[in-house]
Design an enzyme around this catalytic site. Structure first.
Site, PDB file in Angstrom:
ATOM      1  N   TYR A   1       0.564  20.062  33.548  1.00  0.00           N
ATOM      2  CA  TYR A   1      -0.262  19.852  32.363  1.00  0.00           C
ATOM      3  C   TYR A   1      -1.555  20.647  32.472  1.00  0.00           C
ATOM      4  O   TYR A   1      -1.968  21.331  31.523  1.00  0.00           O
ATOM      5  CB  TYR A   1      -0.546  18.359  32.217  1.00  0.00           C
ATOM      6  CG  TYR A   1      -1.320  17.969  30.981  1.00  0.00           C
ATOM      7  CD1 TYR A   1      -0.721  17.948  29.731  1.00  0.00           C
ATOM      8  CD2 TYR A   1      -2.659  17.586  31.083  1.00  0.00           C
ATOM      9  CE1 TYR A   1      -1.423  17.568  28.604  1.00  0.00           C
ATOM     10  CE2 TYR A   1      -3.371  17.210  29.955  1.00  0.00           C
ATOM     11  CZ  TYR A   1      -2.754  17.194  28.725  1.00  0.00           C
ATOM     12  OH  TYR A   1      -3.467  16.822  27.600  1.00  0.00           O
TER      13      TYR A   1
ATOM     14  N   SER B   1      -7.904  20.104  26.949  1.00  0.00           N
ATOM     15  CA  SER B   1      -8.057  18.786  27.550  1.00  0.00           C
ATOM     16  C   SER B   1      -9.159  18.876  28.592  1.00  0.00           C
ATOM     17  O   SER B   1      -9.518  19.981  29.029  1.00  0.00           O
ATOM     18  CB  SER B   1      -6.734  18.364  28.221  1.00  0.00           C
ATOM     19  OG  SER B   1      -6.914  17.259  29.082  1.00  0.00           O
TER      20      SER B   1
END
Length: 276
Positions: free
Chosen positions: A166, A153
């Protein structure tokens, strides 16, 4: 001696790709895109996604390649081992792995429970590790060039408050990929990570995630966050489309990227450059 430049027509003909999270927005778009270039596809996802997974396989086989739906849970090693064994028995050895399954989570450090932490790390980081643990013996034994592409990401290259768990998992994937690039290079297998910004999938474009950006609205729509999300990018867009990620995966899987390994490829409209 100069080696011939690869032919890019039907650039994946003769290849087979194992894709995790194949029922999701990025996974399904990538399955279709790789199939368009001639790859057979092993579409892997949880049993709860069975109906959607069947649709993905139907879409792929309609393109004239072979496809197989396999139910497995990336949090269970035995499940993945069985899935890989079944895939090889049905379609033969695969030479492309797209480790894509993941979940989104957020929360300030003091508010994240141990259960939240474990769940995110187990899927986003542990799930990729387990996938490759099952797949690497096949890649090594194949004896031909292979490619591993891992979905990280933009949060795997930079981080913001409220997304520490995350970001930790997605940063961890970079470390794994770099180590695996060393380990698999001698076998002709390349390993790279991709780093998308927000993608127009249900995982991102849902009520809870949109409300996190616009808490002033009870039920914000994508249009309500478009301008806000575009502020973080060099290009004037709020998000990218699944096919934008699929095209990057295709490139890294193809012979065009035959000497590219150990890199982190942002697909982020310039957000990591702007805030790096």
């Amino acid at each position: 001696m100069t080696q011939a430049v690869p032919n890019i027509t039907g650039r994946l003909t003769g290849s087979t790709a194992l894709i995790t999270g194949a029922a999701g927005g990025i996974g399904s778009a990538t399955a279709r895109r790789l199939a368009e270039e001639g790859a057979n596809v092993v579409a892997l996802d949880r049993a709860s996604s069975g109906a959607r997974l069947a649709e993905v396989v139907a879409e792929v086989t309609a393109l004239g390649v072979r496809a197989l739906a396999v139910h497995a849970d990336v949090t269970e090693q035995a499940s993945l081992n069985a899935a890989v064994e079944h895939a090889v028995a049905e379609l033969g050895a695969f030479d492309i792995v797209f480790a894509n399954a993941g979940v989104i989570g957020s929360g300030l450090a003091e508010n994240v429970t141990e259960e939240d932490w474990n769940a995110q790390i187990d899927v986003n980081l542990g799930g990729v590790w387990r996938t490759l643990k099952a797949a690497i013996p096949v890649l090594k034994a194949e004896g031909s060039p292979g490619s591993v592409i891992i979905t990280s990401s933009s949060a795997g290259l930079r981080a913001a408050g409220g997304g520490g768990t995350y970001a930790a998992a997605k940063h961890g994937l970079v470390g794994l990929a770099r180590a695996w690039a060393h380990e698999l290079g001698p076998y002709g297998v390349r390993v790279n990570t991709i780093h998308p910004t927000a993608v127009a999938t249900p995982l991102v474009m849902n009520d809870a995630n949109l409300r996190a950006s616009r808490p002033d609205l009870e039920h914000p729509t994508p249009d309500d966050v478009r301008e806000l999300w575009s502020r973080g990018k060099l290009l004037d867009i709020g998000w990218i489309e699944p096919v934008d990620v699929a095209n990057a995966v295709l490139f890294l899987a193809s012979p065009e990227a035959r000497y590219i390994t150990g890199i982190q490829l942002p697909i982020d409209a310039g957000s990591t450059t702007k805030w790096g």
